[in-house]
Design a protein around this motif. Structure first.
Motif, mmCIF file in Angstrom:
data_model
loop_
_atom_site.group_PDB
_atom_site.id
_atom_site.type_symbol
_atom_site.label_atom_id
_atom_site.label_comp_id
_atom_site.label_asym_id
_atom_site.label_seq_id
_atom_site.Cartn_x
_atom_site.Cartn_y
_atom_site.Cartn_z
ATOM 1 N N GLU A 7 15.863 -37.331 16.923
ATOM 2 C CA GLU A 7 16.732 -36.787 15.879
ATOM 3 C C GLU A 7 18.001 -37.618 15.738
ATOM 4 O O GLU A 7 18.472 -37.873 14.628
ATOM 5 N N THR A 11 20.236 -39.577 12.532
ATOM 6 C CA THR A 11 21.499 -38.937 12.179
ATOM 7 C C THR A 11 22.723 -39.697 12.658
ATOM 8 O O THR A 11 23.807 -39.523 12.100
ATOM 9 N N ARG A 68 13.371 -37.628 9.112
ATOM 10 C CA ARG A 68 14.214 -37.926 7.948
ATOM 11 C C ARG A 68 14.094 -36.802 6.914
ATOM 12 O O ARG A 68 15.093 -36.369 6.341
ATOM 13 N N LYS A 71 15.946 -33.883 8.122
ATOM 14 C CA LYS A 71 17.384 -34.102 7.963
ATOM 15 C C LYS A 71 17.815 -33.737 6.546
ATOM 16 O O LYS A 71 18.856 -33.123 6.341
ATOM 17 N N ARG A 72 16.987 -34.100 5.575
ATOM 18 C CA ARG A 72 17.306 -33.798 4.179
ATOM 19 C C ARG A 72 17.347 -32.293 3.928
ATOM 20 O O ARG A 72 18.103 -31.823 3.091
ATOM 21 N N THR A 73 16.530 -31.552 4.660
ATOM 22 C CA THR A 73 16.487 -30.104 4.473
ATOM 23 C C THR A 73 17.231 -29.358 5.583
ATOM 24 O O THR A 73 17.199 -28.131 5.626
ATOM 25 N N ASN A 74 17.862 -30.112 6.480
ATOM 26 C CA ASN A 74 18.598 -29.535 7.622
ATOM 27 C C ASN A 74 17.716 -28.667 8.508
ATOM 28 O O ASN A 74 18.160 -27.667 9.052
ATOM 29 N N ASP A 75 16.456 -29.022 8.658
ATOM 30 C CA ASP A 75 15.530 -28.266 9.491
ATOM 31 C C ASP A 75 14.924 -29.213 10.518
ATOM 32 O O ASP A 75 13.992 -29.943 10.222
ATOM 33 N N PHE A 76 15.467 -29.193 11.740
ATOM 34 C CA PHE A 76 14.973 -30.085 12.781
ATOM 35 C C PHE A 76 13.950 -29.436 13.698
ATOM 36 O O PHE A 76 13.686 -29.926 14.771
#
Length: 83
Positions: A7, A11, A68, A71-76
């Motif tokens: 991650e 980031t 990636r 990251k765009r959807t803020n769901d790791f």
């Protein structure tokens, strides 16, 4: 290596040098290879650069694409972590 390290690759920006500000996952292979030859810096940044160099060297950059997207959807969370 753990999922948090992966991650961080998508980031965390390079904090110094020619590619300062660029995501570690986006550093060019020749730059990562230079570190592999000359020595990685100490600490977490060096560990992440070494990990990215290994991924790049072995043609595994595509493994970072789901991260990636996350990251765009803020769901790791990873698919196997989801209920």
């Amino acid at each position: 290596m753990n999922t948090q390290d992966l991650e961080r690759l998508v980031t965390l920006a390079m904090p110094f040098g020619k590619y300062k500000g660029r995501l570690i996952a986006d550093l060019p292979g020749h730059y990562l290879n230079w570190f592999a030859r000359e020595g990685f810096p100490p600490g977490q940044i060096g560990q992440l650069l070494a990990l990215m160099q290994e991924l790049d060297h072995n043609g595994l950059r595509a493994l970072l694409e789901p991260l990636r997207d996350a990251k765009r959807t803020n769901d790791f969370s990873f698919p196997h972590d989801r209920s």
